[in-house]
Design a protein around this motif. Structure first.
Motif, short mmCIF file in Angstrom:
data_model
loop_
_atom_site.label_atom_id
_atom_site.label_comp_id
_atom_site.label_asym_id
_atom_site.label_seq_id
_atom_site.Cartn_x
_atom_site.Cartn_y
_atom_site.Cartn_z
N UNK A 93 94.12 4.75 82.71
CA UNK A 93 93.80 3.76 83.74
C UNK A 93 92.37 3.96 84.26
N UNK A 94 92.01 5.23 84.51
CA UNK A 94 90.69 5.52 85.04
C UNK A 94 89.57 5.24 84.06
N UNK A 95 89.89 5.13 82.78
CA UNK A 95 88.87 4.86 81.76
C UNK A 95 88.56 3.38 81.60
N UNK A 147 97.01 8.89 92.36
CA UNK A 147 97.74 7.63 92.19
C UNK A 147 96.95 6.70 91.27
N UNK A 148 97.58 5.60 90.89
CA UNK A 148 96.89 4.61 90.06
C UNK A 148 95.67 4.07 90.79
N UNK A 149 95.81 3.78 92.09
CA UNK A 149 94.69 3.29 92.87
C UNK A 149 93.55 4.29 92.86
N UNK A 150 93.86 5.56 93.08
CA UNK A 150 92.82 6.59 93.08
C UNK A 150 92.19 6.72 91.69
N UNK A 151 93.02 6.61 90.64
CA UNK A 151 92.50 6.69 89.29
C UNK A 151 91.49 5.60 89.01
N UNK A 152 91.78 4.37 89.47
CA UNK A 152 90.85 3.25 89.29
C UNK A 152 89.57 3.46 90.09
N UNK A 153 89.69 4.00 91.30
CA UNK A 153 88.50 4.26 92.11
C UNK A 153 87.64 5.34 91.46
N UNK A 154 88.26 6.38 90.94
CA UNK A 154 87.53 7.40 90.17
C UNK A 154 86.83 6.72 88.99
N UNK A 155 87.56 5.83 88.32
CA UNK A 155 87.00 5.16 87.15
C UNK A 155 85.79 4.30 87.49
N UNK A 194 86.46 12.05 81.83
CA UNK A 194 85.28 11.77 81.02
C UNK A 194 85.57 11.82 79.52
N UNK A 195 86.65 12.48 79.11
CA UNK A 195 86.90 12.71 77.68
C UNK A 195 86.95 11.40 76.88
N UNK A 196 87.81 10.43 77.23
CA UNK A 196 87.84 9.19 76.43
C UNK A 196 86.52 8.44 76.47
N UNK A 197 85.89 8.37 77.65
CA UNK A 197 84.66 7.60 77.80
C UNK A 197 83.53 8.19 76.98
N UNK A 198 83.35 9.51 77.09
CA UNK A 198 82.23 10.16 76.40
C UNK A 198 82.43 10.16 74.90
#
Length: 272
Positions: A93-95, A147-155, A194-198
């Motif tokens: 989700x964060x990616x 949470x999912x919300x926090x994951x999206x904000x991190x993303x 960062x793993x999937x993105x990088x």
């Protein structure tokens, strides 16, 4: 690109990738100071594979648990509440933001965003935001509170690092501190996220550069050096964050950003 240039830029990448000071900004600035051509977004993305391999090795046990549990949870609904299975979904989700924004702004990432004036402003502005978050943020949340919300904000914070000078780790750790996570917890999720993105960006650039435009030998050397140096740095940083603050990095970013603006304003460095 020559071999000496590759060694220097590999060292720079390894030293700066995990610190909240922006590795892409340093690669751009160091090349300019030495009178080299801009190494480009493709070189930056490919050498980041080296530092990301350091993350894979450092977190190998945790990553293994996440992957195994997440895969098992696809077949066994009872495991979907397991923290490792949840972390797998939260990394996915964060990616999403950086994938979407990276595709939308691909041309600007390789041109406009690499202007030294943009980099300098980003270094200063986001250092002040990091300082505020580190001083004012709560510190009572660990990764079990994610949470999912926090994951999206991190993303979204990670996606800001598409602008050199913001810093991938700096942006995500800043968001984590605003959300009340401890320095160590914010850093752990930052590096896992960062793993999937990088890796995705790096391998995409490799595929896009197969028809030429990349000096593969020097780039491979720079990537290998970035891995070795990066592993040392991530080990040190996570120990430091157990008791240290981000203030030294904030001061460094402000000094570097103001120095860049001065050098560009006086004509010593060309902005593009």
């Amino acid at each position: 690109m020559g071999w000496v240039e590759a060694v220097v830029l590999g060292l720079v990448q390894g030293l700066t990738e995990f610190l909240p000071i922006s590795s892409s900004a340093h690669l751009r600035v160091v090349g300019q100071l030495f009178g080299w051509e801009d190494p480009g977004a493709a070189f930056t993305a490919i050498t980041q594979i080296g530092t990301e391999v350091a993350v894979l090795i450092y977190y190998r046990r945790k990553i293994g648990q996440i992957v195994r549990t997440w895969l098992r949870s696809l077949r066994d609904p009872a495991l979907r509440g397991d923290p490792d299975a949840r972390m797998g979904w939260l990394i996915i989700v964060g990616s999403i933001p950086i994938v979407v924004l990276g595709l939308l702004f691909q041309d600007r990432i390789e041109t406009t965003f690499r202007d030294l004036r943009v980099i300098a402003i980003a270094l200063v502005a986001f250092s002040l935001i990091l300082y505020w978050a580190d001083r004012m943020g709560r510190t009572d949340r660990d990764l079990d509170h994610l949470t999912v919300k926090h994951g999206l904000l991190y993303g979204l914070a990670q996606a800001m690092a598409l602008i050199p000078g913001v810093s991938r780790s700096g942006g995500t750790i800043t968001m984590g501190r605003f959300l009340g996570y401890s320095r160590s917890a914010a850093a752990d999720y930052s590096f896992l996220l960062a793993i999937p993105a990088v890796l995705g960006s790096g391998f995409f650039q490799i595929a896009s550069s197969l028809d030429g435009g990349i000096a593969w030998g020097p780039t491979a050397l720079a990537t290998a050096i970035a891995f070795g140096v990066g592993f040392v740095v991530i080990t040190w940083l996570l120990r430091y964050l157990a008791h240290g603050s981000f203030t030294p990095f904030v001061v460094y970013r402000v000094v570097l950003g103001l120095a860049l603006l001065t050098l560009v304003g006086s004509g010593v460095l060309a902005p593009q």
